[in-house]
Design a protein around this motif. Structure first.
Motif, PDB file in Angstrom:
ATOM      1  N   LEU A 143     127.477  -0.545 -36.768  1.00  0.00           N
ATOM      2  CA  LEU A 143     128.659  -1.220 -37.292  1.00  0.00           C
ATOM      3  C   LEU A 143     129.079  -2.320 -36.328  1.00  0.00           C
ATOM      4  O   LEU A 143     128.814  -2.246 -35.126  1.00  0.00           O
ATOM      5  N   ARG A 144     129.784  -3.324 -36.870  1.00  0.00           N
ATOM      6  CA  ARG A 144     130.284  -4.421 -36.049  1.00  0.00           C
ATOM      7  C   ARG A 144     131.744  -4.715 -36.395  1.00  0.00           C
ATOM      8  O   ARG A 144     132.071  -4.942 -37.570  1.00  0.00           O
ATOM      9  N   VAL A 145     132.594  -4.696 -35.388  1.00  0.00           N
ATOM     10  CA  VAL A 145     133.976  -5.141 -35.507  1.00  0.00           C
ATOM     11  C   VAL A 145     134.072  -6.416 -34.691  1.00  0.00           C
ATOM     12  O   VAL A 145     133.680  -6.443 -33.518  1.00  0.00           O
ATOM     13  N   VAL A 146     134.595  -7.492 -35.304  1.00  0.00           N
ATOM     14  CA  VAL A 146     134.562  -8.785 -34.623  1.00  0.00           C
ATOM     15  C   VAL A 146     135.970  -9.352 -34.466  1.00  0.00           C
ATOM     16  O   VAL A 146     136.865  -9.089 -35.275  1.00  0.00           O
ATOM     17  N   ALA A 147     136.129 -10.128 -33.403  1.00  0.00           N
ATOM     18  CA  ALA A 147     137.355 -10.892 -33.221  1.00  0.00           C
ATOM     19  C   ALA A 147     137.283 -12.146 -34.074  1.00  0.00           C
ATOM     20  O   ALA A 147     136.199 -12.616 -34.429  1.00  0.00           O
ATOM     21  N   ASP A 148     138.431 -12.699 -34.382  1.00  0.00           N
ATOM     22  CA  ASP A 148     138.439 -13.856 -35.284  1.00  0.00           C
ATOM     23  C   ASP A 148     137.849 -15.115 -34.656  1.00  0.00           C
ATOM     24  O   ASP A 148     137.641 -16.112 -35.348  1.00  0.00           O
ATOM     25  N   ASP A 149     137.544 -15.083 -33.349  1.00  0.00           N
ATOM     26  CA  ASP A 149     136.924 -16.239 -32.705  1.00  0.00           C
ATOM     27  C   ASP A 149     135.412 -16.077 -32.552  1.00  0.00           C
ATOM     28  O   ASP A 149     134.757 -16.884 -31.896  1.00  0.00           O
ATOM     29  N   VAL A 150     134.824 -15.045 -33.171  1.00  0.00           N
ATOM     30  CA  VAL A 150     133.413 -14.771 -32.970  1.00  0.00           C
ATOM     31  C   VAL A 150     132.552 -15.902 -33.518  1.00  0.00           C
ATOM     32  O   VAL A 150     132.888 -16.544 -34.531  1.00  0.00           O
ATOM     33  N   GLN A 151     131.437 -16.151 -32.829  1.00  0.00           N
ATOM     34  CA  GLN A 151     130.456 -17.130 -33.288  1.00  0.00           C
ATOM     35  C   GLN A 151     129.063 -16.548 -33.063  1.00  0.00           C
ATOM     36  O   GLN A 151     128.581 -16.495 -31.941  1.00  0.00           O
ATOM     37  N   PHE A 152     128.467 -16.087 -34.154  1.00  0.00           N
ATOM     38  CA  PHE A 152     127.081 -15.604 -34.106  1.00  0.00           C
ATOM     39  C   PHE A 152     126.129 -16.783 -34.282  1.00  0.00           C
ATOM     40  O   PHE A 152     126.387 -17.682 -35.076  1.00  0.00           O
ATOM     41  N   ALA A 153     125.007 -16.749 -33.585  1.00  0.00           N
ATOM     42  CA  ALA A 153     123.969 -17.760 -33.802  1.00  0.00           C
ATOM     43  C   ALA A 153     122.632 -17.215 -33.329  1.00  0.00           C
ATOM     44  O   ALA A 153     122.550 -16.514 -32.318  1.00  0.00           O
ATOM     45  N   MET A 154     121.578 -17.547 -34.064  1.00  0.00           N
ATOM     46  CA  MET A 154     120.213 -17.164 -33.693  1.00  0.00           C
ATOM     47  C   MET A 154     119.490 -18.450 -33.303  1.00  0.00           C
ATOM     48  O   MET A 154     119.096 -19.241 -34.168  1.00  0.00           O
ATOM     49  N   ARG A 155     119.298 -18.664 -32.011  1.00  0.00           N
ATOM     50  CA  ARG A 155     118.794 -19.949 -31.518  1.00  0.00           C
ATOM     51  C   ARG A 155     117.317 -19.930 -31.135  1.00  0.00           C
ATOM     52  O   ARG A 155     116.783 -20.954 -30.691  1.00  0.00           O
ATOM     53  N   GLU A 156     116.638 -18.801 -31.283  1.00  0.00           N
ATOM     54  CA  GLU A 156     115.263 -18.691 -30.805  1.00  0.00           C
ATOM     55  C   GLU A 156     114.321 -19.686 -31.480  1.00  0.00           C
ATOM     56  O   GLU A 156     113.479 -20.307 -30.819  1.00  0.00           O
ATOM     57  N   THR A 157     114.433 -19.827 -32.802  1.00  0.00           N
ATOM     58  CA  THR A 157     113.508 -20.693 -33.524  1.00  0.00           C
ATOM     59  C   THR A 157     113.614 -22.128 -33.040  1.00  0.00           C
ATOM     60  O   THR A 157     112.604 -22.829 -32.912  1.00  0.00           O
ATOM     61  N   GLY A 158     114.825 -22.585 -32.737  1.00  0.00           N
ATOM     62  CA  GLY A 158     115.017 -23.938 -32.231  1.00  0.00           C
ATOM     63  C   GLY A 158     114.389 -24.157 -30.873  1.00  0.00           C
ATOM     64  O   GLY A 158     114.132 -25.305 -30.471  1.00  0.00           O
ATOM     65  N   LEU A 159     114.113 -23.066 -30.146  1.00  0.00           N
ATOM     66  CA  LEU A 159     113.451 -23.161 -28.833  1.00  0.00           C
ATOM     67  C   LEU A 159     111.941 -23.006 -28.963  1.00  0.00           C
ATOM     68  O   LEU A 159     111.232 -22.954 -27.951  1.00  0.00           O
ATOM     69  N   GLY A 160     111.454 -22.915 -30.195  1.00  0.00           N
ATOM     70  CA  GLY A 160     110.027 -22.732 -30.410  1.00  0.00           C
ATOM     71  C   GLY A 160     109.599 -21.286 -30.369  1.00  0.00           C
ATOM     72  O   GLY A 160     108.397 -20.988 -30.339  1.00  0.00           O
ATOM     73  N   LEU A 161     110.560 -20.362 -30.394  1.00  0.00           N
ATOM     74  CA  LEU A 161     110.288 -18.937 -30.323  1.00  0.00           C
ATOM     75  C   LEU A 161     110.705 -18.270 -31.634  1.00  0.00           C
ATOM     76  O   LEU A 161     111.037 -18.949 -32.604  1.00  0.00           O
ATOM     77  N   VAL A 162     110.699 -16.950 -31.666  1.00  0.00           N
ATOM     78  CA  VAL A 162     111.213 -16.193 -32.812  1.00  0.00           C
ATOM     79  C   VAL A 162     112.149 -15.111 -32.290  1.00  0.00           C
ATOM     80  O   VAL A 162     112.039 -14.689 -31.131  1.00  0.00           O
ATOM     81  N   PRO A 163     113.073 -14.626 -33.114  1.00  0.00           N
ATOM     82  CA  PRO A 163     113.885 -13.471 -32.712  1.00  0.00           C
ATOM     83  C   PRO A 163     112.980 -12.236 -32.635  1.00  0.00           C
ATOM     84  O   PRO A 163     112.445 -11.810 -33.659  1.00  0.00           O
TER      85      PRO A 163
END
Length: 267
Positions: A143-163
């Motif tokens: 489960l995930r409880v988040v604050a209203d300022d949360v910012q999720f991002a998956m940046r691996e692909t942009g670095l030439g990698l994969v998650p």
């Protein structure tokens, strides 16, 4: 009288990870706010150790990060030719055998796999940035409880990698293939509102209320009998891999075990 957890102090406190236990609730805290809880192999080893050190009394595990960010992701020093002292750099990993490379990545993944054990319910309390490895660590939890300022991002692909830290499976399960692909390939931020709307987060609250919201959720999770929670979690987590008829059979078998146990007829 002080609780046992207070008497003994942290069960683990090393390499940016602290584990504390208070009866049925364990808290795993990322403790390097100066670096926005950036992740390294040493931190992953500590997270793996925290999972192994959980007492059998623990039913709920809360994962949180100190400071303004949950985790800004991979320590960028790992991307340099020299890497981090004491661990292979990415270049060194790439030059090794396929078997060694696979084994190294598998060892890193261990830090992300134990959060969905059948005997616990894990809750990530996420504020600020949760990027790359930080996003995947939040996804590792039930489960995930988040604050209203949360910012999720998956940046691996942009670095030439994969998650590759076990995040792709839960991400697709939560938001669907098309949205997961778009999130990963574009590397864009997912806000609290979208996270709740898509099922990525269970609830969003003001930042100052995050800890209280997680405490309330943990208390609610503990209200149900442990064995019933374990059986229910197993039913739900395995549902997508079963046919409708297989799920019906799994429900019958689980209920039979619960009824026999409640009648005092369990093994």
């Amino acid at each position: 009288m002080a609780s046992p957890a207070q008497d003994l102090g942290p069960v683990l406190d090393k390499d940016g990870v602290r584990l504390t236990v208070d009866d049925a609730i364990a808290t795993v805290t990322l403790t390097n706010p100066a670096k926005r809880n950036a992740q390294s192999p040493a931190l992953w080893r500590a997270l793996t150790e925290a999972g192994r050190l959980l007492p059998g009394s623990v039913r709920v595990v809360v994962l949180r990060g100190e400071g303004k960010s949950f985790s800004a992701g991979l320590d960028r020093q790992m991307l340099t030719p020299e890497g981090i002292e004491g661990d292979p750099s990415f270049v060194e990993m790439a030059r090794g055998s396929e078997a060694d490379l696979d084994a190294t990545i598998a060892s890193y993944q261990e830090a992300f796999t134990w959060w969905r054990r059948s005997d616990i319910v894990s809750v990530a309390a996420v504020q600020g940035h949760a990027i790359g490895a930080g996003f995947q660590l939040a996804l590792a939890c039930d489960l995930r409880v988040v604050a209203d300022d949360v910012q999720f991002a998956m940046r691996e692909t942009g670095l030439g990698l994969v998650p590759d830290l076990t995040g792709t499976h839960p991400l697709v399960g939560l938001v669907g293939y098309a949205r997961a692909l778009e999130i990963c390939v574009t590397g864009r931020f997912v806000t609290a509102e979208e996270a709740v709307h898509t099922g990525l987060a269970n609830i969003a609250v003001p930042g100052g209320e995050l800890d209280a919201a997680v405490r309330d959720l943990a208390a609610a999770l503990l209200a149900a009998p442990r064995d019933a929670v374990i059986e229910t979690k197993a039913l739900l987590s395995g549902a997508t891999g079963r046919t409708y008829e297989e799920q019906r059979a799994a429900e019958r078998a689980a209920q039979g075990r619960r009824l026999r146990d409640l009648a005092g007829l369990g093994e």
